[in-house]
Design an enzyme around this catalytic site. Structure first.
Site, PDB file in Angstrom:
ATOM      1  N   LYS A  18       6.533 -10.109  -1.066  1.00 23.09           N
ATOM      2  CA  LYS A  18       7.506 -10.053  -2.305  1.00 23.09           C
ATOM      3  C   LYS A  18       8.627 -11.010  -1.907  1.00 23.09           C
ATOM      4  O   LYS A  18       9.041 -11.806  -2.834  1.00 23.09           O
ATOM      5  CB  LYS A  18       8.087  -8.687  -1.937  1.00 23.09           C
ATOM      6  N   HIS A  25     -27.201   0.647  -8.184  1.00 21.42           N
ATOM      7  CA  HIS A  25     -27.940  -0.677  -8.596  1.00 21.42           C
ATOM      8  C   HIS A  25     -27.112  -1.776  -8.604  1.00 21.42           C
ATOM      9  O   HIS A  25     -27.447  -2.665  -9.222  1.00 21.42           O
ATOM     10  CB  HIS A  25     -28.147  -0.395 -10.009  1.00 21.42           C
ATOM     11  N   GLU A  72      -2.840   1.343   3.283  1.00 21.58           N
ATOM     12  CA  GLU A  72      -1.269   1.394   3.166  1.00 21.58           C
ATOM     13  C   GLU A  72      -0.924   2.136   4.280  1.00 21.58           C
ATOM     14  O   GLU A  72       0.284   1.858   4.822  1.00 21.58           O
ATOM     15  CB  GLU A  72      -0.755   1.520   1.710  1.00 21.58           C
TER      16      GLU A  72
END
Length: 546
Positions: A510, A386, A355
């Site tokens: 948004k 793993h 960000e």
């Protein structure tokens, strides 16, 4: 800050030439050439942290040229300007002063002719008094019972920072149960509500602007739900609190003024854990431990501000990262904490990096022609071994890594920590050195069943990493570690000529989401978007019988 195109500096051009000289040199060769490489390429911080950057594809000449790049970009001036409260967040016309929040000597910091340290101290005293009353049980809920649970409602920096710290310092936790609601997902609220008793729960609404859609939508639901369930209109005044800058909006929402813990517009969301936005941290570990967290960050601030560049940890790590992203063209960096308490750290740093520096426009308003921010990801060790370490060792992509581990564990069970440390050391060594020599690497082996298997078991090495060795995970060492990464990110932004303290890239989504939301209630088919979005909206309506 100076707006300098880094590619036009003398150092950048020298680094390009230098890259062709060293790109085929193996890490093991650097160690052969310098028997004291560990000592020469590592830095102690106080008595509780060592940063080992010896397992990188760099020479002393690489560092010399990178330091020259920092100087040509006037990094020293930029650092001083941040600490002095100069307006370095130009797109929002704000100073950047999260460092003031952990100014433990309480030195004056003047902003608009006002010493902001006075305001900070007032707010810290309020946080101290309130947190102590909750922890010792003297603060009572609407039925006269003490508080047992705290629900933090916030997203982004109002969630990731506090959540990461409360998890990292869980060993210091008191009796209070801390919960987090961040996503605008009914499942998240429902699962938290199953765990709490409304008589003994307080809610912290954490939003700098007090207008973040996800946070306020969740807060609105909880406000109505709590009053409905308790049938007590005054419940809200006893159990809801705001952590914000926009006091007027919080009051309009119904929060009592005395229930508002404020912070300021010069505190960015992803740096707000040091402010009242970190109230859930204080309630989890107590105010004294929170002060130690601040002190740890302060120690790193002072190191960053006053240490010469050749020993300055955030600067060194930032420059090495720039070396990889812009000369080796690496696209990702990985964070591997070898301690379960730090399991949220990769996600937290993902936001902090991406960000801040995930930008393609420079400080002159032009498209950049260099790489800015790598994709940040990671996992706890040894789980990652793993899962995806196969690619790190034998894949075609070079991924610079940070490995982090405490020397002393809080939980000594059998020889578990020795095994964990053995894996930590084995991975950094194996990534760097592999298991075969250069002569074998360059051989064209004739086919045989033995050679066939051998080729699949080769580790070429030459994969870079940093080792961050903590003495123990404590509030002080954690504070220093987080501040280290904050300053590393800042340095990269300065040198790469981007603004690190805004986040305009989140705004378009948004706006579009609000528009789509309004159309989801309309019964008629939608045809105002692209065909993919239209198809998905109409299918949603069909399945929900709208």
């Amino acid at each position: 800050m100076k707006n300098i195109n880094p590619m036009k500096t003398h150092a950048w051009k020298k680094l390009q030439n230098h890259f062709f000289d060293v790109k085929n040199i193996y890490i093991k060769d650097f160690f052969c050439l310098d028997k004291n490489r560990f000592a020469n390429f590592s830095v102690f911080f106080k008595d509780f942290m060592l940063i080992d950057f010896s397992k990188n594809r760099i020479s002393s000449q690489t560092l010399k040229l990178l330091f020259q790049l920092a100087q040509e970009c006037y990094l020293d001036d930029a650092i001083k300007n941040m600490f002095l409260g100069k307006i370095i967040n130009k797109t929002e016309n704000r100073p950047v002063l999260h460092v003031a929040l952990r100014n433990r000597l309480n030195n004056k910091i003047i902003l608009n002719n006002i010493d902001i340290m006075n305001e900070i101290q007032i707010e810290l005293k309020k946080i101290k008094c309130f947190s102590e009353s909750i922890i010792d049980g003297s603060w009572k809920g609407f039925t006269g019972k003490s508080i047992s649970d705290v629900v933090n409602i916030g997203i982004g920096g109002s969630y990731l920072g506090p959540y990461m710290i409360t998890e990292a310092l869980k060993i210091y936790k008191n009796h209070l149960n801390i919960h987090y609601i961040s996503n605008i997902d009914g499942t998240e609220i429902s699962e938290v509500l199953k765990k709490i008793n409304l008589e003994t729960t307080i809610f912290l609404i954490a939003s700098k602007s007090f207008s973040t859609d996800e946070t306020i939508s969740n807060a609105n639901y909880l406000k109505k739900w709590c009053i409905l369930k308790t049938n007590y209109k005054k419940y809200f005044s006893k159990h809801f609190f705001a952590l914000c800058e926009n006091i007027k909006t919080a009051i309009n929402f119904g929060i009592k003024y005395e229930n508002i813990f404020k912070f300021w517009d010069w505190v960015g969301g992803r740096y707000s854990l040091w402010s009242s936005s970190g109230l859930s941290i204080v309630l989890s570990i107590g105010f004294k431990n929170f002060e130690s967290l601040l002190y740890g960050a302060y120690l790193m601030d002072q190191h960053f501000l006053h240490t010469k560049i050749s020993k300055n940890i955030p600067i060194i790590l930032a420059l090495i990262s720039i070396w990889y992203t812009n000369f080796f063209n690496t696209e990702t960096e990985a964070i591997f904490p070898y301690d379960k308490y730090l399991h949220v750290l990769p996600e937290y740093l993902q936001q902090s990096y991406m960000e801040s520096n995930g930008k393609s426009i420079d400080r002159n308003g032009k498209l950049v022609t260099w790489n800015t921010c790598p994709i940040i990801w990671g996992s706890t060790g040894t789980n990652g071994q793993h899962s995806f370490f196969q690619l790190l060792h034998q894949g075609t992509t070079m991924v610079p890594c940070d490995f982090i581990i405490p020397a002393i564990s809080h939980n000594l069970i059998n020889d578990h920590h020795k095994k964990l440390l053995s894996n930590f050391l084995a991975q950094t060594a194996s990534l760097a050195f592999g298991n075969i020599n250069k002569d074998i690497m360059n051989m064209n082996l004739k086919y045989s069943s033995e050679n066939f298997i051998f080729s699949h078991k080769t580790y070429f090495g030459n994969k870079p990493s940093n080792s961050i060795f903590l003495k123990k995970i404590t509030p002080i060492s954690l504070g220093s570690l987080i501040a280290l990464y904050e300053h590393k990110i800042f340095v990269q932004g300065v040198i790469l000529n981007i603004f690190s303290f805004d986040q305009w890239g989140v705004e378009l989504g948004k706006t579009v989401a609000n528009n789509i939301y309004n159309n989801l209630f309309k019964k008629k088919k939608i045809n105002v978007y692209d065909c993919s979005t239209i198809g998905l909206i109409n299918l949603y309506k069909y399945w929900n019988r709208i």
